[in-house]
Write a protein that holds these residues in place. Structure first.
Motif, PDB file in Angstrom:
ATOM      1  N   UNK A   1       0.810  -1.217   0.000  1.00 55.52           N
ATOM      2  CA  UNK A   1       0.000   0.000   0.000  1.00 55.52           C
ATOM      3  C   UNK A   1       0.848   1.272   0.000  1.00 55.52           C
ATOM      4  N   UNK A   2       2.140   1.123   0.232  1.00 55.18           N
ATOM      5  CA  UNK A   2       3.026   2.293   0.319  1.00 55.18           C
ATOM      6  C   UNK A   2       4.304   1.917  -0.412  1.00 55.18           C
ATOM      7  N   UNK A   3       4.624   2.657  -1.483  1.00 51.11           N
ATOM      8  CA  UNK A   3       5.761   2.351  -2.338  1.00 51.11           C
ATOM      9  C   UNK A   3       6.584   3.615  -2.534  1.00 51.11           C
ATOM     10  N   UNK A   4       7.743   3.690  -1.872  1.00 48.10           N
ATOM     11  CA  UNK A   4       8.622   4.847  -2.031  1.00 48.10           C
ATOM     12  C   UNK A   4       8.053   6.086  -1.373  1.00 48.10           C
ATOM     13  N   UNK A   5       8.465   7.254  -1.881  1.00 47.44           N
ATOM     14  CA  UNK A   5       7.957   8.519  -1.353  1.00 47.44           C
ATOM     15  C   UNK A   5       6.435   8.535  -1.382  1.00 47.44           C
ATOM     16  N   UNK A   6       5.827   9.055  -0.301  1.00 51.52           N
ATOM     17  CA  UNK A   6       4.370   9.091  -0.205  1.00 51.52           C
ATOM     18  C   UNK A   6       3.783   9.961  -1.315  1.00 51.52           C
ATOM     19  N   UNK A   7       2.787   9.423  -2.023  1.00 46.81           N
ATOM     20  CA  UNK A   7       2.160  10.149  -3.128  1.00 46.81           C
ATOM     21  C   UNK A   7       0.707   9.704  -3.252  1.00 46.81           C
ATOM     22  N   UNK A   8       0.003  10.290  -4.217  1.00 40.59           N
ATOM     23  CA  UNK A   8      -1.440  10.049  -4.322  1.00 40.59           C
ATOM     24  C   UNK A   8      -1.755   8.599  -4.665  1.00 40.59           C
ATOM     25  N   UNK A   9      -0.887   7.924  -5.438  1.00 36.63           N
ATOM     26  CA  UNK A   9      -1.192   6.524  -5.747  1.00 36.63           C
ATOM     27  C   UNK A   9      -1.089   5.656  -4.493  1.00 36.63           C
ATOM     28  N   UNK A  10      -0.229   6.044  -3.525  1.00 39.81           N
ATOM     29  CA  UNK A  10      -0.210   5.345  -2.233  1.00 39.81           C
ATOM     30  C   UNK A  10      -1.487   5.625  -1.449  1.00 39.81           C
ATOM     31  N   UNK A  11      -1.937   6.868  -1.470  1.00 36.22           N
ATOM     32  CA  UNK A  11      -3.189   7.220  -0.796  1.00 36.22           C
ATOM     33  C   UNK A  11      -4.339   6.388  -1.344  1.00 36.22           C
ATOM     34  N   UNK A  12      -4.398   6.233  -2.657  1.00 35.21           N
ATOM     35  CA  UNK A  12      -5.446   5.411  -3.263  1.00 35.21           C
ATOM     36  C   UNK A  12      -5.316   3.955  -2.836  1.00 35.21           C
ATOM     37  N   UNK A  13      -4.078   3.458  -2.766  1.00 37.35           N
ATOM     38  CA  UNK A  13      -3.879   2.069  -2.359  1.00 37.35           C
ATOM     39  C   UNK A  13      -4.340   1.843  -0.923  1.00 37.35           C
ATOM     40  N   UNK A  14      -4.035   2.780  -0.028  1.00 39.41           N
ATOM     41  CA  UNK A  14      -4.481   2.658   1.368  1.00 39.41           C
ATOM     42  C   UNK A  14      -6.007   2.702   1.439  1.00 39.41           C
TER      43      UNK A  14
END
Length: 485
Positions: A311-324
């Motif tokens: 759910x979290x890949x590298x620097x935090x970004x919007x695609x991580x927010x969507x995954x969470x």
């Protein structure tokens, strides 16, 4: 003495969108010290995912070298052509016996011999028979793609074979403890730039206890990690299975155990088949960066055979927010798949261990780490500076992250350090049930009573905007379960 290069034209071979295509074979004479053939061809828009160039290899060859190039027309959407190799044992889907390596688009040449191979490729005998260069037109511009492949065979004694030297399955640990790791990393064995020793140094600098080596579609690194391993760092073998419909790291594979990637999201039986192979050897299937925007990166295989979600890949970004958000939605629907976080670091300055997965394991040993991940006994942190514990308490009964406490009411006890000025959120299936701010010291003790909540999980966020999000994730836990699930 090198024979003059001979050109074999394949420009008449066009493709009409089939899954794969077989090109006419190229044969070599059984003589000479070195022979080269140059094959020319063209892909049109709508080309198949894979094309196979058969190379008839005679006896007495000690080394194969492949060099390729293709045009990149200016002012148009780009061309991209991947490459790899299968030996005479076979190249059909799942035929691991014939796999000899993959570099995707990371390099324009490679060699294979008994005594060595380019990173990403497997050293071994050059047996006579029909080998196959695999070409993968990842993108083809509207103007089409012209390509050339130089195939060079060098004759002579095979050379001294290289013996595999995999990493040990155990490192010096602390017994039952929380261990920090990065479950998704690359080196020069695929499209990374770090050498293996550089990755190990970066992992130790990041405060990691373990990492998983996940090269794209190849096992070559897993056969060499023993050359670089150190007793205080566990190296777990894996592979990032890089399909056109999403990427899935397979964690905990035996050395040299290869998983095929040549299928799409619509081919559900193929994904189930290869996920089953991972499970059969005790490994885990991870859906990586499910909302990443790169071509072919978004997840299309569903979650029926998945053991964890990145759910979290590298620097935090919007695609991580969507995954969470999606992972949280599955959790609210009663479908729990443990969350992990990984850096997916390829090169400097991408930091190793941003984020890292902190796993409760019986020891610093491959099976124990995988068991902790599969059970969801883990939480995610942006760095080793962040410390967190969370548990649910009802009388004398205690449940930690990933565990269950059968109680209608429980006291949630969360301690955090290394997170100054951040907000701690306790989240239940219905809402953000409680929040507190961490003072400048970076330490806080959060206490809250949960009543009739099926689970509680925690997030720690910094009120610092990124280019795509209003704040930044600092830590995230898997749930503590309080009722039936």
């Amino acid at each position: 003495m090198c024979e003059c290069a001979k050109r074999v034209s394949r420009r008449s071979v066009l493709f009409a969108g089939a899954a794969s295509a077989l090109l006419p074979a190229v044969a070599f004479a059984e003589q000479g010290a070195e022979q080269t053939r140059t094959i020319e061809g063209r892909f049109e828009p709508g080309a198949p995912d894979w094309a196979y160039l058969p190379i008839v290899v005679p006896r007495g060859v000690r080394e194969i070298e492949i060099v390729y190039r293709y045009d990149r027309p200016p002012g148009a959407p780009g061309n991209a052509l991947d490459i790899g190799m299968f030996g005479p044992e076979g190249h059909e889907l799942g035929d691991h016996r014939g796999f000899r390596g993959w570099s995707g688009g990371a390099r324009d040449r490679f060699t294979i011999s008994a005594s060595g191979a380019t990173p990403g490729y497997l050293p071994g005998p050059i047996d006579p028979g029909t080998w196959h260069v695999i070409l993968g037109p990842y993108t083809v511009s509207p103007r089409g793609m012209n390509y050339e492949v130089d195939v060079t065979l060098r004759f002579g004694p095979p050379g001294e074979p290289i013996r595999p030297n995999p990493a040990p399955r155990r490192a010096t640990g602390r017994g039952r403890a929380w261990y920090r790791g990065d479950c998704h990393l690359h080196t020069v064995h695929s499209d990374g730039k770090r050498m293996p020793d550089e990755l190990i140094a970066a992992a130790k600098t990041a405060g990691l206890d373990f990492f998983v080596s996940t090269e794209h579609n190849t096992t070559s690194a897993s056969l060499r990690w023993g050359d670089h391993a150190r007793p205080d760092l566990l190296i777990i073998n894996g592979e990032e299975v890089t399909t056109r419909s999403g990427h899935w790291p397979a964690l905990g594979l035996p050395p040299g155990y290869w998983i095929d990637w040549r299928y799409r999201g619509s081919e559900h039986a193929a994904f189930e088949r290869f996920a089953g192979r991972v499970h059969a050897v005790g490994g885990l299937v991870v859906a990586a960066h499910p909302y990443a925007t790169c071509l072919g990166c978004s997840w299309e295989f569903g979650y029926d055979h998945v053991d964890a979600v990145e759910v979290w890949n590298g620097d935090w970004s919007y695609d991580d927010e969507l995954a969470v958000r999606h992972w949280d939605g599955l959790l609210r629907e009663g479908r729990w798949i443990p969350a992990i976080g990984s850096s997916d670091a390829h090169r400097e300055p991408q930091p190793v261990g941003l984020p890292q997965t902190v796993v409760l394991a019986q020891d610093l040993e491959t099976r124990s780490i995988l068991a902790g991940i599969a059970a969801g006994r883990s939480w995610l942190a942006e760095s080793s500076r962040v410390e967190l514990t969370m548990r649910a308490v009802a009388g004398r009964r205690v449940a930690e992250i990933g565990d269950r406490l059968h109680a209608a009411e429980a006291r949630i006890e969360l301690d955090v350090a290394g997170a100054p000025g951040c907000e701690v959120r306790l989240i239940t299936p219905t809402r953000i049930a409680h929040s507190e701010w961490v003072p400048a010291s970076g330490r806080a003790q959060v206490r809250w009573t949960a009543t009739d909540a099926d689970w509680v999980r925690a997030e720690v966020r910094r009120p610092l905007r990124t280019p795509t999000t209003p704040d930044t994730m600092v830590a995230l836990t898997n749930p503590v379960f309080l009722g039936r699930r």
